[in-house]
Write a protein that holds these residues in place. Structure first.
Motif, PDB file in Angstrom:
ATOM      1  N   ASN A   1     -11.562 -80.640 -97.754  1.00  0.00           N
ATOM      2  CA  ASN A   1     -10.635 -79.955 -96.853  1.00  0.00           C
ATOM      3  C   ASN A   1      -9.523 -80.886 -96.396  1.00  0.00           C
ATOM      4  N   LYS A   2      -9.898 -82.140 -96.078  1.00  0.00           N
ATOM      5  CA  LYS A   2      -8.887 -83.107 -95.648  1.00  0.00           C
ATOM      6  C   LYS A   2      -7.890 -83.387 -96.764  1.00  0.00           C
ATOM      7  N   ILE A   3      -8.415 -83.519 -97.969  1.00  0.00           N
ATOM      8  CA  ILE A   3      -7.521 -83.790 -99.096  1.00  0.00           C
ATOM      9  C   ILE A   3      -6.574 -82.609 -99.306  1.00  0.00           C
ATOM     10  N   VAL A   4      -7.130 -81.414 -99.322  1.00  0.00           N
ATOM     11  CA  VAL A   4      -6.310 -80.216 -99.538  1.00  0.00           C
ATOM     12  C   VAL A   4      -5.253 -80.108 -98.450  1.00  0.00           C
ATOM     13  N   LYS A   5      -5.681 -80.334 -97.209  1.00  0.00           N
ATOM     14  CA  LYS A   5      -4.758 -80.223 -96.071  1.00  0.00           C
ATOM     15  C   LYS A   5      -3.607 -81.226 -96.224  1.00  0.00           C
ATOM     16  N   THR A   6      -3.935 -82.447 -96.589  1.00  0.00           N
ATOM     17  CA  THR A   6      -2.902 -83.471 -96.749  1.00  0.00           C
ATOM     18  C   THR A   6      -1.955 -83.114 -97.879  1.00  0.00           C
ATOM     19  N   VAL A   7      -2.507 -82.609 -98.966  1.00  0.00           N
ATOM     20  CA  VAL A   7      -1.657 -82.205-100.085  1.00  0.00           C
ATOM     21  C   VAL A   7      -0.686 -81.106 -99.640  1.00  0.00           C
ATOM     22  N   MET A   8      -1.197 -80.163 -98.862  1.00  0.00           N
ATOM     23  CA  MET A   8      -0.337 -79.061 -98.425  1.00  0.00           C
ATOM     24  C   MET A   8       0.707 -79.533 -97.413  1.00  0.00           C
ATOM     25  N   GLU A   9       0.275 -80.338 -96.460  1.00  0.00           N
ATOM     26  CA  GLU A   9       1.191 -80.846 -95.425  1.00  0.00           C
ATOM     27  C   GLU A   9       2.333 -81.662 -96.016  1.00  0.00           C
ATOM     28  N   THR A  10       1.973 -82.521 -96.935  1.00  0.00           N
ATOM     29  CA  THR A  10       2.975 -83.424 -97.495  1.00  0.00           C
ATOM     30  C   THR A  10       3.725 -82.778 -98.643  1.00  0.00           C
ATOM     31  N   GLY A  11       3.263 -81.611 -99.066  1.00  0.00           N
ATOM     32  CA  GLY A  11       3.868 -80.997-100.242  1.00  0.00           C
ATOM     33  C   GLY A  11       3.696 -81.879-101.462  1.00  0.00           C
ATOM     34  N   ALA A  12       2.574 -82.587-101.485  1.00  0.00           N
ATOM     35  CA  ALA A  12       2.347 -83.549-102.563  1.00  0.00           C
ATOM     36  C   ALA A  12       2.369 -82.880-103.928  1.00  0.00           C
ATOM     37  N   LYS A  13       3.023 -83.531-104.865  1.00  0.00           N
ATOM     38  CA  LYS A  13       3.059 -83.047-106.235  1.00  0.00           C
ATOM     39  C   LYS A  13       2.125 -83.853-107.134  1.00  0.00           C
ATOM     40  N   ARG A  14       1.581 -84.932-106.592  1.00  0.00           N
ATOM     41  CA  ARG A  14       0.675 -85.792-107.353  1.00  0.00           C
ATOM     42  C   ARG A  14      -0.473 -86.220-106.447  1.00  0.00           C
ATOM     43  N   LEU A  15      -1.681 -86.060-106.996  1.00  0.00           N
ATOM     44  CA  LEU A  15      -2.876 -86.423-106.222  1.00  0.00           C
ATOM     45  C   LEU A  15      -3.786 -87.265-107.103  1.00  0.00           C
ATOM     46  N   VAL A  16      -4.320 -88.324-106.512  1.00  0.00           N
ATOM     47  CA  VAL A  16      -5.329 -89.139-107.207  1.00  0.00           C
ATOM     48  C   VAL A  16      -6.625 -89.089-106.414  1.00  0.00           C
ATOM     49  N   ILE A  17      -7.727 -88.879-107.102  1.00  0.00           N
ATOM     50  CA  ILE A  17      -9.047 -88.966-106.461  1.00  0.00           C
ATOM     51  C   ILE A  17      -9.798 -90.120-107.106  1.00  0.00           C
ATOM     52  N   ASP A  18     -10.113 -91.122-106.303  1.00  0.00           N
ATOM     53  CA  ASP A  18     -10.734 -92.348-106.829  1.00  0.00           C
ATOM     54  C   ASP A  18     -12.004 -92.650-106.039  1.00  0.00           C
ATOM     55  N   SER A  19     -13.133 -92.128-106.494  1.00  0.00           N
ATOM     56  CA  SER A  19     -13.444 -91.512-107.759  1.00  0.00           C
ATOM     57  C   SER A  19     -14.297 -90.262-107.569  1.00  0.00           C
ATOM     58  N   LEU A  20     -14.438 -89.481-108.638  1.00  0.00           N
ATOM     59  CA  LEU A  20     -15.312 -88.302-108.585  1.00  0.00           C
ATOM     60  C   LEU A  20     -16.755 -88.701-108.312  1.00  0.00           C
ATOM     61  N   ASN A  21     -17.183 -89.810-108.914  1.00  0.00           N
ATOM     62  CA  ASN A  21     -18.564 -90.273-108.708  1.00  0.00           C
ATOM     63  C   ASN A  21     -18.835 -90.492-107.232  1.00  0.00           C
ATOM     64  N   ALA A  22     -17.868 -91.139-106.549  1.00  0.00           N
ATOM     65  CA  ALA A  22     -18.061 -91.418-105.128  1.00  0.00           C
ATOM     66  C   ALA A  22     -17.948 -90.144-104.311  1.00  0.00           C
ATOM     67  N   LEU A  23     -17.022 -89.265-104.699  1.00  0.00           N
ATOM     68  CA  LEU A  23     -16.840 -88.014-103.967  1.00  0.00           C
ATOM     69  C   LEU A  23     -18.104 -87.166-104.016  1.00  0.00           C
ATOM     70  N   PHE A  24     -18.687 -87.045-105.229  1.00  0.00           N
ATOM     71  CA  PHE A  24     -19.786 -86.102-105.379  1.00  0.00           C
ATOM     72  C   PHE A  24     -21.139 -86.670-104.967  1.00  0.00           C
ATOM     73  N   GLY A  25     -21.315 -87.987-105.107  1.00  0.00           N
ATOM     74  CA  GLY A  25     -22.595 -88.567-104.713  1.00  0.00           C
ATOM     75  C   GLY A  25     -23.750 -87.819-105.334  1.00  0.00           C
ATOM     76  N   ASP A  26     -24.552 -87.189-104.535  1.00  0.00           N
ATOM     77  CA  ASP A  26     -25.732 -86.503-105.075  1.00  0.00           C
ATOM     78  C   ASP A  26     -25.590 -84.985-105.087  1.00  0.00           C
ATOM     79  N   VAL A  27     -24.375 -84.479-105.105  1.00  0.00           N
ATOM     80  CA  VAL A  27     -24.178 -83.045-105.295  1.00  0.00           C
ATOM     81  C   VAL A  27     -24.686 -82.669-106.694  1.00  0.00           C
TER      82      VAL A  27
END
Lengths: 243, 243, 243, 243, 243, 243
Positions: free
Chosen positions: F120-146
């Motif tokens: 939600n925070k990432i999405v919100k920041t992308v929308m607020e800033t009107g970001a055209k480029r997003l990096v997620i570093d990393s999926l492994n860390a984001l998902f953990g044990d999902v």
């Protein structure tokens, strides 16, 4: 699998000498002998001479240096072990037992006997006899289904911190299945001061045996493969493989 | 899977002779025969002659030395086993059974029959018949879903400590899937005194069979691959592979 | 997964003849035909002709020897199976069904149908029709999530001890994924009297098919790879691979 | 994961013609086209053209034979899918949708949507539109964490027994990770009538694509590797790899 | 395994210099030294000199730059560690300890000591001593059965965000079994700023040692294999392998 | 692991242009730039330049096209990341942050922060800033044990259906252990529009880096291996490997 903490006394050995094996071709590979109070893992395939190496380490210590030794066996009964060693190599184990320089502990791997009880018995025997050499045959049988993290704790407490304080050098046998590439459980080989690997390998149409010292803390050791020879009247010996 | 302890008497055999197999090309590989009271694992791929080796070991013992034998089968009914062995190799199993030198135990691998009951029956038959040779075909079928640590305990108690005390030599068959590289369960091959491996392998366009002795305590044994021959009128025999 | 014991009558067949397949190039590999009452595993990759072999075994038995056969299918509906076999090879399955020499059993792999019910239906049909040939297509579909030890029990009771007593020869198909090296589940291939493996392999830029007989109790069988040919008007046939 | 049984009507198609793909270089490999009512698995690595093949199969059917088609997508939204296919290959998917010869079903892989609901929607759409061609992209996404045995049941009921009765030819995409050697889940590839594999492989310094038909029931099909070409204005095509 | 959050102060180091190792042949590989506040993973097989490298990093820092260091050991007692390092390489660890430039923390891997308590002690010691160099020997022993995701969190909080703020450079040893192909747990090697791998490999008849720097953020580092030398009077050193 | 649905607005971007990377040697491989609104997986071994590629993608977008970008980091703190990137390559990240063309999000991988909150925070920041480029570093860390199936759902909803609608191009880093042969989790690489693989490999005595584009929907892309160069003053660049 619960285990009870083992509380024993604590005397720092000051013995700086090496524990010679007097096994032909071996001591020279490790600078004269094992550092005393080392915990050595002897990992290997079935039939590569692990038990033979271990009993010779004890017998030679008893005969040549009057050092008491303990063989903790989870695999074979004393009588059968003696008979096999006598038939294969002519070793007179009985004599050393009668002279009180060798003690054979025979464990039945029954569920009713907890790992901590077994270890307490081994520790007690080592202390009573003042043993300077101990063989555990094998770690796989001793630990059974103890989880790996627990194994690490047990090993470090008992072997690294208690038994070694008696100035006792420990050889623990680690059974390795043929066809398995990883050596060790991922735990024992790091805790140990030494890691010696006995391999059975196929060359042409023949199964051969070789040994390599992978690690031995506190020494400058050979890192070459050695041929393992098992001779009728002499037991195990080592010969450098030609390169 | 609960198992009940098996309590049987205990008489130490004094028989020092070897258990010859009289299988062509085999005894010479192991110094004349199996050491009596040995526990031998015969591991192998499907169709490599494991059962044939095992029945010849019993039949030859019965015919040549009047030694009683027991075949504990979890795989085939007596009649079908006899018919197949007769058709393939001309073995007259019925004759040995009638002469009371061979007993065939037929186990249905039903859940209602616990492992300990089965083993009790085998032990009882070995004791009643004074059997000097026992075949278990196979360990995989016997143990089913018994956990490995439990297997080790059962094997060591029953086979190493009880049956062997009758001077009985045991061949236990261990089934191995084609394409699996590890030999054994990581337990049986260490407990056993001997480990013989029968392999099916592809050479060119042909599936061939070969055997190697990986371990045999108390002997000086061959460590070369042997070709396995299965001949119509003779059964199994071994021939050294040219190198 | 509970299963109910299957109780059926018990008549020992005395038929000593072989069950010929009349499949071009095959009978000569196994000494003339399958031993009657054998339980044969036909393991293979997708698209190697397992079902084609199996239906030819039944059709040829029906047409050439008036032997009734049963095809227990968990994979395809009767109509579609007939249509595919007709289109690919011109087999007239319908004719044999109308002449009562072939029965097609169509199983929906629904959870509501227990393994034991399914097996009871198969056994009942074999007994009613006096079938001498049975195909199960496939063991993987039949067993679903039955645990391995349970599979062994079911297989041995039903196939080895009951159906075979009707003098019925059973071919059970075992599906094998491409890229998997182990053949079989580690159970079926040992229980079975025969193990035939159909392989799909890549040679150069082409996927080819070959067969090898790994085991066939009670016979002297070929152990060479055979090319598998699937011809439009003839179905499956075998040709020795040049070496 | 519970699933509700799907009950739909049942009309046996009598259409004996083939479902041509009109994909350059492909139909000739399979004898002119897919047998109607076949269930084809299209397994492949990421980026090998699976979706491109699948949409061309539908578009060509719609344009050349007025056969309605359904694309059930679990991966991409309609708009993005159309845009990508338009940009990469110039396909005008929108036109076929407006002409009612193509229906795009867009599934959100939400937990609240059960597998059976999803399948019901697909079945309903196929029946309503009288679709003769269906693509499922992908089985991995559709099944999620449905256990394998359950997958088999679902697949056989829905695809083999229901959808195929509409005379509908189904291409189901199976995603395969790079570096994984086994093809398929061990289930789908046996249930399916056809198995086509798209591979990404490294040759020298380049990643290349190739396809092979591993199985196609009811046909005489090529078994040679084909190069996969993805051309800007034409989409996917196949070319025999030189040998 | 619950762990308590570790709350410590937070001072951003401004030290921009490099942490030289003064290990012969090493600093030149990494542009002069480790970037301060780096978290370096030193992964390696048993017996490849990991602990030797780590103690030299601390001793050299203490002697050459008066930088305090902490050695957190889960494997060996202080006395034995000192004795081995003295016997093998002549290192005088005691002197540095007496001069207060080296602190040896000895952890018993007991269940009663939680991971967070252990880490709190390490952090506290680093802060008290103002340590600029920290060794953790080993991560495997520290984490035991902490689940991977938890490990990531712990590592990142404690090492990346707290200890590094003290301007402390951390070397964490990661034990790797012989025969295992994957390096790392799949977590630590990504969190870390540096990944150095010590390998034991067989060349001809000899076990050799080599090192490679796989990653080191903030540097231009060598990416060539280096021979690892363990010399009696000098400890570890590196020599470029001829190519 | 429960996750809350993320509800955000929905504006379809009409931007048809490409997102150029301006990374030397890269744009020409993919036809000029990434298709806007693509979701690109950048999988790779430790130390192959994944983060460097990702930050250059953002910095170049900010500097050359005034496109706002967001770097969501689960691995490093802003300050340390900036310092390393400055020291290694001279990148002035701070400047872009001050100019509001780059936003650095620093996530602590604490259990108290749910995956959905983070997203939600990432999405919100992308929308607020009107970001055209997003990096997620990393999926492994984001998902953990999902669990994997959950990952697929999250990825598809958030990345494919929401963020992409902002016309934002996403690069998600996927960490890959050295020695692991499979690329990806078996899920992400299929959901993504693009899959770029950075490999660390050994050639002779040296560890080298190379990149290959395995998939990029909506483009005609190179399929050749490219050498990855990491130069002191320039950052990452690509050079075609000679063949």
């Amino acid at each position: 699998m619960p285990y009870k903490p083992i509380m024993v006394g604590y005397i720092l050995s000051n013995s700086a000498a090496l524990a010679k094996t007097w096994i032909p071709g071996f001591d020279s590979l490790i600078g004269g002998g094992f550092p005393r109070s080392s915990f050595i893992i002897l990992a290997g395939h079935p039939g590569t001479g692990k038990s033979t190496f271990a009993i010779q380490f004890l017998l030679n210590g008893a005969m040549n240096a009057k050092e008491p030794g303990v063989y903790a066996s989870f695999l074979e009964r004393e009588e059968i072990f003696m008979r096999n060693m006598s038939k294969s190599y002519g070793f007179d184990i009985k004599k050393s037992i009668e002279e009180n320089t060798l003690r054979f502990l025979e464990f039945t791997p029954l569920a009713s006997e907890a790992v901590s009880d077994t270890l307490n018995k081994i520790v007690k025997t080592v202390m009573e006899t003042g043993a300077k050499r101990l063989v555990i045959d094998s770690l796989n049988a001793l630990f059974g289904d103890v989880p790996p993290t627990e194994q690490r704790r047990i090993l470090e407490i008992v072997l690294n911190r208690i038994i070694k304080d008696q100035g006792c050098t420990v050889i623990a046998i680690l059974e390795q299945s043929i066809g398995k590439t990883e050596i060790g459980f991922g735990i024992e080989e790091f805790v140990a001061d030494g890691l010696i690997v006995f391999e059975s390998y196929i060359e042409g149409y023949e199964a051969k045996k070789r040994a390599i010292i992978r690690k031995l803390r506190g020494t400058q050791h050979s890192s070459r493969y050695q041929a393992i020879l098992l001779n009728p009247r002499e037991g195990i010996s080592f010969l450098q493989l030609a390169g």
